[in-house]
Design a protein around this motif. Sequence first.
Motif, mmCIF file in Angstrom:
data_model
loop_
_atom_site.group_PDB
_atom_site.id
_atom_site.type_symbol
_atom_site.label_atom_id
_atom_site.label_comp_id
_atom_site.label_asym_id
_atom_site.label_seq_id
_atom_site.Cartn_x
_atom_site.Cartn_y
_atom_site.Cartn_z
ATOM 1 N N HIS A 76 4.422 -69.730 -10.503
ATOM 2 C CA HIS A 76 3.367 -70.749 -10.617
ATOM 3 C C HIS A 76 3.952 -72.117 -10.337
ATOM 4 O O HIS A 76 5.071 -72.425 -10.731
ATOM 5 C CB HIS A 76 2.771 -70.739 -12.028
ATOM 6 N N HIS A 77 3.170 -72.928 -9.660
ATOM 7 C CA HIS A 77 3.562 -74.298 -9.385
ATOM 8 C C HIS A 77 2.289 -75.116 -9.342
ATOM 9 O O HIS A 77 1.239 -74.606 -8.933
ATOM 10 C CB HIS A 77 4.299 -74.358 -8.035
ATOM 11 N N LYS A 78 2.362 -76.360 -9.742
ATOM 12 C CA LYS A 78 1.148 -77.184 -9.759
ATOM 13 C C LYS A 78 0.559 -77.360 -8.363
ATOM 14 O O LYS A 78 -0.617 -77.654 -8.213
ATOM 15 C CB LYS A 78 1.421 -78.542 -10.409
ATOM 16 N N LYS A 79 1.378 -77.165 -7.305
ATOM 17 C CA LYS A 79 0.892 -77.284 -5.933
ATOM 18 C C LYS A 79 0.442 -75.944 -5.356
ATOM 19 O O LYS A 79 0.101 -75.860 -4.185
ATOM 20 C CB LYS A 79 1.989 -77.878 -5.052
ATOM 21 N N GLY A 80 0.472 -74.889 -6.167
ATOM 22 C CA GLY A 80 0.059 -73.566 -5.700
ATOM 23 C C GLY A 80 1.057 -72.510 -6.118
ATOM 24 O O GLY A 80 2.136 -72.828 -6.625
ATOM 25 N N ASN A 81 0.716 -71.282 -5.911
ATOM 26 C CA ASN A 81 1.550 -70.156 -6.329
ATOM 27 C C ASN A 81 2.262 -69.531 -5.139
ATOM 28 O O ASN A 81 1.815 -69.661 -4.000
ATOM 29 C CB ASN A 81 0.704 -69.089 -7.017
ATOM 30 N N ILE A 82 3.329 -68.801 -5.428
ATOM 31 C CA ILE A 82 4.054 -68.060 -4.400
ATOM 32 C C ILE A 82 4.457 -66.706 -4.977
ATOM 33 O O ILE A 82 4.833 -66.615 -6.148
ATOM 34 C CB ILE A 82 5.292 -68.833 -3.885
ATOM 35 N N SER A 83 4.313 -65.683 -4.169
ATOM 36 C CA SER A 83 4.795 -64.348 -4.523
ATOM 37 C C SER A 83 5.795 -63.920 -3.459
ATOM 38 O O SER A 83 5.650 -64.260 -2.290
ATOM 39 C CB SER A 83 3.651 -63.335 -4.603
ATOM 40 N N VAL A 84 6.813 -63.166 -3.894
ATOM 41 C CA VAL A 84 7.915 -62.790 -3.014
ATOM 42 C C VAL A 84 8.038 -61.275 -2.958
ATOM 43 O O VAL A 84 7.919 -60.599 -3.975
ATOM 44 C CB VAL A 84 9.240 -63.398 -3.541
ATOM 45 N N VAL A 85 8.285 -60.753 -1.741
ATOM 46 C CA VAL A 85 8.582 -59.337 -1.546
ATOM 47 C C VAL A 85 9.942 -59.264 -0.860
ATOM 48 O O VAL A 85 10.144 -59.901 0.176
ATOM 49 C CB VAL A 85 7.518 -58.644 -0.662
ATOM 50 N N GLU A 86 10.872 -58.499 -1.452
ATOM 51 C CA GLU A 86 12.199 -58.359 -0.878
ATOM 52 C C GLU A 86 12.509 -56.889 -0.622
ATOM 53 O O GLU A 86 12.215 -56.030 -1.456
ATOM 54 C CB GLU A 86 13.259 -58.954 -1.813
ATOM 55 N N ASN A 87 13.127 -56.648 0.549
ATOM 56 C CA ASN A 87 13.523 -55.288 0.915
ATOM 57 C C ASN A 87 14.384 -54.649 -0.165
ATOM 58 O O ASN A 87 15.325 -55.259 -0.656
ATOM 59 C CB ASN A 87 14.328 -55.295 2.218
ATOM 60 N N ARG A 88 14.022 -53.413 -0.510
ATOM 61 C CA ARG A 88 14.794 -52.578 -1.443
ATOM 62 C C ARG A 88 15.031 -53.214 -2.808
ATOM 63 O O ARG A 88 15.827 -52.721 -3.586
ATOM 64 C CB ARG A 88 16.113 -52.146 -0.812
ATOM 65 N N LYS A 89 14.354 -54.303 -3.083
ATOM 66 C CA LYS A 89 14.430 -54.915 -4.416
ATOM 67 C C LYS A 89 13.043 -54.882 -5.055
ATOM 68 O O LYS A 89 12.854 -54.246 -6.072
ATOM 69 C CB LYS A 89 14.953 -56.354 -4.316
ATOM 70 N N THR A 90 12.098 -55.550 -4.411
ATOM 71 C CA THR A 90 10.721 -55.521 -4.894
ATOM 72 C C THR A 90 10.075 -54.186 -4.571
ATOM 73 O O THR A 90 9.298 -53.659 -5.360
ATOM 74 C CB THR A 90 9.888 -56.637 -4.219
ATOM 75 N N ILE A 91 10.392 -53.680 -3.375
ATOM 76 C CA ILE A 91 9.824 -52.412 -2.910
ATOM 77 C C ILE A 91 10.974 -51.466 -2.545
ATOM 78 O O ILE A 91 12.057 -51.922 -2.200
ATOM 79 C CB ILE A 91 8.874 -52.614 -1.711
ATOM 80 N N PRO A 92 10.731 -50.162 -2.621
ATOM 81 C CA PRO A 92 11.822 -49.189 -2.434
ATOM 82 C C PRO A 92 12.143 -48.844 -0.975
ATOM 83 O O PRO A 92 12.680 -47.786 -0.703
ATOM 84 C CB PRO A 92 11.309 -47.965 -3.185
ATOM 85 N N PHE A 93 11.794 -49.722 -0.051
ATOM 86 C CA PHE A 93 12.106 -49.468 1.353
ATOM 87 C C PHE A 93 12.364 -50.788 2.060
ATOM 88 O O PHE A 93 12.087 -51.856 1.530
ATOM 89 C CB PHE A 93 10.995 -48.676 2.056
ATOM 90 N N GLU A 94 12.918 -50.679 3.266
ATOM 91 C CA GLU A 94 13.129 -51.847 4.112
ATOM 92 C C GLU A 94 11.896 -52.042 4.978
ATOM 93 O O GLU A 94 11.401 -51.097 5.599
ATOM 94 C CB GLU A 94 14.357 -51.626 5.000
ATOM 95 N N ILE A 95 11.383 -53.258 5.023
ATOM 96 C CA ILE A 95 10.196 -53.558 5.824
ATOM 97 C C ILE A 95 10.605 -53.638 7.295
ATOM 98 O O ILE A 95 11.433 -54.456 7.667
ATOM 99 C CB ILE A 95 9.552 -54.884 5.384
ATOM 100 N N LYS A 96 10.003 -52.767 8.107
ATOM 101 C CA LYS A 96 10.276 -52.765 9.536
ATOM 102 C C LYS A 96 9.065 -53.214 10.348
ATOM 103 O O LYS A 96 9.160 -53.418 11.549
ATOM 104 C CB LYS A 96 10.735 -51.381 9.994
ATOM 105 N N ARG A 97 7.925 -53.363 9.663
ATOM 106 C CA ARG A 97 6.701 -53.783 10.350
ATOM 107 C C ARG A 97 5.772 -54.409 9.331
ATOM 108 O O ARG A 97 5.667 -53.924 8.205
ATOM 109 C CB ARG A 97 6.047 -52.560 10.994
ATOM 110 N N ALA A 98 5.114 -55.481 9.727
ATOM 111 C CA ALA A 98 4.096 -56.113 8.885
ATOM 112 C C ALA A 98 2.877 -56.405 9.754
ATOM 113 O O ALA A 98 3.009 -56.787 10.918
ATOM 114 C CB ALA A 98 4.632 -57.403 8.274
ATOM 115 N N TYR A 99 1.697 -56.167 9.203
ATOM 116 C CA TYR A 99 0.467 -56.503 9.914
ATOM 117 C C TYR A 99 -0.621 -56.773 8.890
ATOM 118 O O TYR A 99 -0.455 -56.496 7.704
ATOM 119 C CB TYR A 99 0.049 -55.402 10.895
ATOM 120 N N TYR A 100 -1.713 -57.362 9.343
ATOM 121 C CA TYR A 100 -2.807 -57.634 8.424
ATOM 122 C C TYR A 100 -4.148 -57.395 9.085
ATOM 123 O O TYR A 100 -4.300 -57.513 10.292
ATOM 124 C CB TYR A 100 -2.717 -59.044 7.828
ATOM 125 N N LEU A 101 -5.090 -56.988 8.250
ATOM 126 C CA LEU A 101 -6.467 -56.715 8.668
ATOM 127 C C LEU A 101 -7.336 -57.847 8.140
ATOM 128 O O LEU A 101 -7.165 -58.272 6.991
ATOM 129 C CB LEU A 101 -6.956 -55.392 8.072
#
Length: 137
Positions: free
Chosen positions: A18-43
């Motif tokens: 949390h920050h007064k100027k807005g929030n940020i969330s972080v995703v890290e390979n093999r730390k936040t998630i159990p795999f390495e991100i090799k592709r990202a896309y959005y719908l």
Amino acid sequence: MKITSVYDCTIIELDKHHHKKGNISVVENRKTIPFEIKRAYYLYDIPGGESRGGHAHKELSQLIIAASGSFSVTLDDGNVKRTFLLNRPYQGLLIVPGIWRTLDDFSSGAVCLVLASEKYDEMDYIRDYQKFVTYKV
């Protein structure tokens, strides 16, 4: 093939700062998630009443995040179905290989961010539900 079920899929809480100027969330390979991100896309700009997904993957894992708005993700392992409502940008739904997924009920302005463990490979997809059921047996 590793036998997987919808119970292997779970909501992951992402780091939320949390920050007064807005929030940020972080995703890290093999730390936040159990795999390495090799592709990202959005719908986005999904018309009302439309569905996305409607397939399974043989090897690929995914983390699906409602970056904006909300939508439902129904998971199916051939025996059991589970539906998750994604509506918080600091949560992601981890989907393991061998699970059929359908995304529905997109709110106006919804953005679905997908982080994938592999690059696009059409051979990894199962797009026919009956072939999926046969694959799972």
